[in-house]
Design a protein around this motif. Structure first.
Motif, PDB file in Angstrom:
ATOM      1  N   UNK A 126     -53.386  15.050  75.808  1.00 55.02           N
ATOM      2  CA  UNK A 126     -53.012  16.074  74.823  1.00 55.02           C
ATOM      3  C   UNK A 126     -51.783  16.835  75.296  1.00 55.02           C
ATOM      4  N   UNK A 127     -51.753  17.212  76.564  1.00 55.56           N
ATOM      5  CA  UNK A 127     -50.604  17.943  77.105  1.00 55.56           C
ATOM      6  C   UNK A 127     -49.326  17.126  76.985  1.00 55.56           C
ATOM      7  N   UNK A 128     -49.396  15.852  77.325  1.00 52.48           N
ATOM      8  CA  UNK A 128     -48.207  15.008  77.264  1.00 52.48           C
ATOM      9  C   UNK A 128     -47.723  14.766  75.851  1.00 52.48           C
ATOM     10  N   UNK A 129     -48.645  14.585  74.915  1.00 48.56           N
ATOM     11  CA  UNK A 129     -48.255  14.333  73.533  1.00 48.56           C
ATOM     12  C   UNK A 129     -47.674  15.586  72.872  1.00 48.56           C
ATOM     13  N   UNK A 130     -48.236  16.748  73.195  1.00 49.71           N
ATOM     14  CA  UNK A 130     -47.795  17.986  72.552  1.00 49.71           C
ATOM     15  C   UNK A 130     -46.507  18.519  73.169  1.00 49.71           C
ATOM     16  N   UNK A 131     -46.409  18.506  74.489  1.00 50.34           N
ATOM     17  CA  UNK A 131     -45.290  19.177  75.153  1.00 50.34           C
ATOM     18  C   UNK A 131     -44.482  18.345  76.102  1.00 50.34           C
ATOM     19  N   UNK A 132     -44.701  17.027  76.140  1.00 53.57           N
ATOM     20  CA  UNK A 132     -43.945  16.127  77.015  1.00 53.57           C
ATOM     21  C   UNK A 132     -44.108  16.497  78.488  1.00 53.57           C
ATOM     22  N   UNK A 133     -43.141  16.093  79.303  1.00 55.40           N
ATOM     23  CA  UNK A 133     -43.290  16.189  80.755  1.00 55.40           C
ATOM     24  C   UNK A 133     -43.449  17.592  81.284  1.00 55.40           C
ATOM     25  N   UNK A 134     -42.721  18.565  80.717  1.00 57.97           N
ATOM     26  CA  UNK A 134     -42.785  19.927  81.237  1.00 57.97           C
ATOM     27  C   UNK A 134     -44.183  20.514  81.074  1.00 57.97           C
ATOM     28  N   UNK A 135     -44.761  20.357  79.895  1.00 60.34           N
ATOM     29  CA  UNK A 135     -46.111  20.869  79.655  1.00 60.34           C
ATOM     30  C   UNK A 135     -47.133  20.087  80.470  1.00 60.34           C
ATOM     31  N   UNK A 136     -46.944  18.791  80.563  1.00 60.77           N
ATOM     32  CA  UNK A 136     -47.846  17.973  81.368  1.00 60.77           C
ATOM     33  C   UNK A 136     -47.817  18.418  82.821  1.00 60.77           C
ATOM     34  N   UNK A 137     -46.629  18.748  83.328  1.00 57.97           N
ATOM     35  CA  UNK A 137     -46.514  19.192  84.713  1.00 57.97           C
ATOM     36  C   UNK A 137     -47.318  20.463  84.953  1.00 57.97           C
ATOM     37  N   UNK A 138     -47.295  21.385  83.990  1.00 57.53           N
ATOM     38  CA  UNK A 138     -48.061  22.631  84.126  1.00 57.53           C
ATOM     39  C   UNK A 138     -49.554  22.336  84.179  1.00 57.53           C
ATOM     40  N   UNK A 139     -50.026  21.520  83.239  1.00 65.18           N
ATOM     41  CA  UNK A 139     -51.457  21.235  83.163  1.00 65.18           C
ATOM     42  C   UNK A 139     -51.918  20.434  84.374  1.00 65.18           C
ATOM     43  N   UNK A 140     -51.124  19.459  84.787  1.00 64.08           N
ATOM     44  CA  UNK A 140     -51.461  18.684  85.982  1.00 64.08           C
ATOM     45  C   UNK A 140     -51.512  19.586  87.207  1.00 64.08           C
ATOM     46  N   UNK A 141     -50.608  20.562  87.275  1.00 66.09           N
ATOM     47  CA  UNK A 141     -50.612  21.489  88.405  1.00 66.09           C
ATOM     48  C   UNK A 141     -51.915  22.271  88.465  1.00 66.09           C
ATOM     49  N   UNK A 142     -52.368  22.783  87.321  1.00 64.55           N
ATOM     50  CA  UNK A 142     -53.654  23.484  87.293  1.00 64.55           C
ATOM     51  C   UNK A 142     -54.783  22.550  87.729  1.00 64.55           C
ATOM     52  N   UNK A 143     -54.794  21.339  87.182  1.00 64.06           N
ATOM     53  CA  UNK A 143     -55.878  20.410  87.477  1.00 64.06           C
ATOM     54  C   UNK A 143     -55.915  19.983  88.917  1.00 64.06           C
ATOM     55  N   UNK A 144     -54.770  19.608  89.452  1.00 62.94           N
ATOM     56  CA  UNK A 144     -54.762  19.109  90.812  1.00 62.94           C
ATOM     57  C   UNK A 144     -54.737  20.207  91.845  1.00 62.94           C
ATOM     58  N   UNK A 145     -54.280  21.402  91.464  1.00 60.10           N
ATOM     59  CA  UNK A 145     -54.448  22.540  92.365  1.00 60.10           C
ATOM     60  C   UNK A 145     -55.934  22.808  92.559  1.00 60.10           C
ATOM     61  N   UNK A 146     -56.690  22.791  91.450  1.00 61.50           N
ATOM     62  CA  UNK A 146     -58.137  22.965  91.556  1.00 61.50           C
ATOM     63  C   UNK A 146     -58.777  21.781  92.267  1.00 61.50           C
ATOM     64  N   UNK A 147     -58.283  20.574  91.958  1.00 65.07           N
ATOM     65  CA  UNK A 147     -58.811  19.361  92.582  1.00 65.07           C
ATOM     66  C   UNK A 147     -58.685  19.425  94.101  1.00 65.07           C
ATOM     67  N   UNK A 148     -57.584  20.037  94.577  1.00 63.66           N
ATOM     68  CA  UNK A 148     -57.324  20.070  96.012  1.00 63.66           C
ATOM     69  C   UNK A 148     -57.760  21.381  96.662  1.00 63.66           C
ATOM     70  N   UNK A 149     -57.493  22.514  95.997  1.00 61.13           N
ATOM     71  CA  UNK A 149     -57.890  23.796  96.563  1.00 61.13           C
ATOM     72  C   UNK A 149     -59.401  23.996  96.423  1.00 61.13           C
ATOM     73  N   UNK A 150     -59.962  23.517  95.308  1.00 60.45           N
ATOM     74  CA  UNK A 150     -61.386  23.697  95.050  1.00 60.45           C
ATOM     75  C   UNK A 150     -62.278  23.217  96.182  1.00 60.45           C
ATOM     76  N   UNK A 151     -62.085  22.001  96.674  1.00 64.70           N
ATOM     77  CA  UNK A 151     -62.914  21.545  97.781  1.00 64.70           C
ATOM     78  C   UNK A 151     -62.793  22.412  99.032  1.00 64.70           C
ATOM     79  N   UNK A 152     -61.613  23.023  99.243  1.00 59.74           N
ATOM     80  CA  UNK A 152     -61.481  23.946 100.367  1.00 59.74           C
ATOM     81  C   UNK A 152     -62.326  25.192 100.136  1.00 59.74           C
ATOM     82  N   UNK A 153     -62.357  25.671  98.886  1.00 58.63           N
ATOM     83  CA  UNK A 153     -63.229  26.795  98.543  1.00 58.63           C
ATOM     84  C   UNK A 153     -64.686  26.393  98.741  1.00 58.63           C
ATOM     85  N   UNK A 154     -65.011  25.177  98.319  1.00 51.60           N
ATOM     86  CA  UNK A 154     -66.369  24.678  98.516  1.00 51.60           C
ATOM     87  C   UNK A 154     -66.719  24.674 100.000  1.00 51.60           C
TER      88      UNK A 154
END
Length: 388
Positions: free
Chosen positions: A326-354
Motif C-alpha cells: 500500500x505504501x509503495x502504490x500510494x506514495x512510491x519510494x519516499x513513502x515506502x522508505x518511511x514505512x519500511x523505516x518504522x517497520x524495520x526499526x521496530x523489527x530490530x529495536x523491538x527485540x532489544x527492548x524484549x
C-alpha cells in the motif's frame, strides 16, 4: 512527483525472479544472525543484556542506513543500492562467524545493520515496481522468499552446528560462514539479473510535494508488526531454549516454526488479497498472531511452544507485504522508505527492548508486549483499502 523510467532490460518474469533472489538472500543472512543468538550467547559469555546490546547496534545502524538508502534509491535507482548493501550485509555476517569477543561482534552487527537497512528499502522498492508492472499482486510472494531464506538459515544453523559440535553447543561459526559464502555467490548472480529501478523526483511543477498523511498511519502499523515479527525472528529460538529447557541448536526449531509457516502463508497471501482485499488479510493475520503469542506466554512443553510460534509465523506473515505494498502504490519510494523505516526499526529495536524485558521479567512474560501490539494492528487496520 515525476519518475524517470529507464528502458526495460528484461521480462517481467525475469525481474520477479531477480527481486525474489534479493529477498531470499537477505532473509537467509538475517535469519542466520537470529538463529545463532543462543549459541553466540554461550560463545561470547553474555547475558540477555549482552544480546540486547548486539541487537541494538544492528538496529541503530540499520535505521541510519535506511534514511540514506531511501534517498539514494530515489536518486540513482534501487538496483545499485540493493547490490552494494547486500555485499556489506554478507561481510558483517562473515565477521560474526569469526569473532569470539563482544567488541568484534558489535562491529559485525554494525556492518550487518548498515547493509540490511538500505537493502530493505531498495529491495521493497524494486518489488513494488515489479508488482505495478503485473496484473496480479506479487509482494506477498517476495516476502515469502524472505521467509524461505530465514527458514533455510535456521535449518543450516541446526544441521551444521550438529555436524561440527555433536553436543549441540555454541559452534555456529561454520554455519554463519556458509551463509556468508552463499550470500557472496548470490551477489554475483544478482549483479547480472536484478532490474534497473526507476529514478523519482518528488516535485510537481518544480515544487516539492508533501508526504501523504497515510504514511504515518501505515508507519504505526509497521511498528506494531515489525516488533511482533522481529521478536519472533530474534527471540523464538531463545524462548524455546529457555522455556522448554533444551540445548541451543534444538532451540533454533522455534525459528524454523516461525519461518516455515511464514513461507506457507506468504505463498498464499497474494491469492487472498485478490479475493478479499488487503484490509481483511491484515486483520486475520493480526488475530492469528495474537493467538500464537498467547500460547508462548502461557505454555511450556516443546510441542505447544512450536505450535504457538507457528501461529505467530502464520499471522505476522500476512501483514508486512500488504502494508508495504500500500505504501509503495500510494506514495512510491519516499513513502515506502518511511514505512519500511518504522517497520524495520521496530523489527530490530523491538527485540532489544524484549531483551530488557527478559532480563527483568523472564522470557515468557516478555512476550506480552508483541501480543498487545498485535492487538493494536486490528484497531489501526481500518486505514487500509478494502481491496487493491
Amino acid at each position: 512527483m515525476t519518475a524517470t523510467e529507464t528502458p526495460p532490460v528484461m521480462s517481467t518474469r525475469t525481474a520477479a525472479v531477480a527481486v525474489g533472489l534479493l529477498f531470499i538472500t537477505n532473509g537467509a543472512l538475517i535469519g542466520g544472525v537470529g538463529g545463532a543468538l543462543p549459541a553466540l550467547r554461550e560463545r561470547l559469555e553474555v547475558s540477555a543484556s549482552g544480546l540486547s546490546l548486539l541487537l541494538f547496534c544492528l538496529a541503530a545502524s540499520a535505521v541510519i542506513s535506511m534514511q540514506i538508502g531511501g534517498r539514494l534509491a530515489d536518486r540513482i535507482g534501487a538496483r545499485p543500492v540493493a547490490l552494494c548493501t547486500l555485499t556489506l550485509l554478507a561481510v558483517g555476517v562473515g565477521l560474526l562467524a569469526l569473532t569470539s569477543s563482544l567488541p568484534w561482534a558489535i562491529v559485525a552487527m554494525v556492518l550487518a545493520g548498515l547493509g540490511n537497512g538500505a537493502m530493505d528499502v531498495a529491495m521493497n522498492s524494486l518489488g513494488v515496481e515489479v508488482e505495478q508492472a503485473r496484473p496480479k499482486p506479487i509482494m506477498s510472494r517476495f516476502h515469502a522468499f524472505w521467509s524461505l531464506g530465514n527458514l533455510t538459515a535456521a535449518g543450516t544453523i541446526v544441521l551444521i552446528a550438529r555436524i561440527f559440535d555433536r553436543t549441540g553447543g555454541a559452534n555456529v561459526g561454520p554455519a554463519l560462514g556458509t551463509l556468508c559464502t552463499a550470500g557472496l555467490i548470490s551477489i554475483a548472480v544478482c549483479f547480472r539479473i536484478v532490474p534497473v529501478g526507476r529514478k523519482i523526483e518528488h516535485k510537481l511543477d518544480g515544487v516539492r510535494t508533501a508526504i501523504p498523511r497515510l504514511a504515518w498511519a501505515l508507519g504505526l502499523m509497521a511498528f506494531c508488526f515489525g516488533l511482533a515479527e522481529g521478536t519472533a525472528v530474534d527471540w523464538s529460538s531463545v524462548h524455546v531454549t529457555d522455556v522448554a529447557k533444551i540445548d541451543p541448536s534444538t532451540g533454533a526449531l522455534g525459528l524454523v516454526a516461525v519461518s516455515g509457516f511464514m513461507v506457507i502463508i506468504r505463498l498464499l497471501g497474494d491469492q487472498a488479497v485478490a479475493r478479499v482485499g488487503r484490509r481483511a488479510v491484515v486483520r486475520v493475520g493480526a488475530v492469528t498472531a495474537i493467538a500464537g503469542y498467547l500460547v508462548t506466554v502461557f505454555t511450556q512443553p516443546l510441542p505447544l511452544l512450536l505450535v504457538g510460534w507457528a501461529l505467530v509465523g502464520l499471522g505476522v506473515g500476512l501483514v508486512a507485504p500488504q502494508v508495504y505494498a500500500v505504501a509503495g502504490h500510494v506514495g512510491d519510494g519516499r513513502m515506502l522508505a518511511i514505512v519500511v523505516t518504522f517497520g524495520y526499526a521496530a523489527f530490530l529495536v523491538g527485540p532489544a527492548i524484549i531483551g530488557q524485558l527478559v532480563e527483568h521479567f523472564g522470557v515468557q512474560h516478555a512476550m506480552v508486549l508483541p501480543l498487545v501490539l498485535s492487538g493494536c494492528l486490528v484497531a489501526v487496520s481500518g486505514v487500509l483499502p478494502r481491496d487493491d
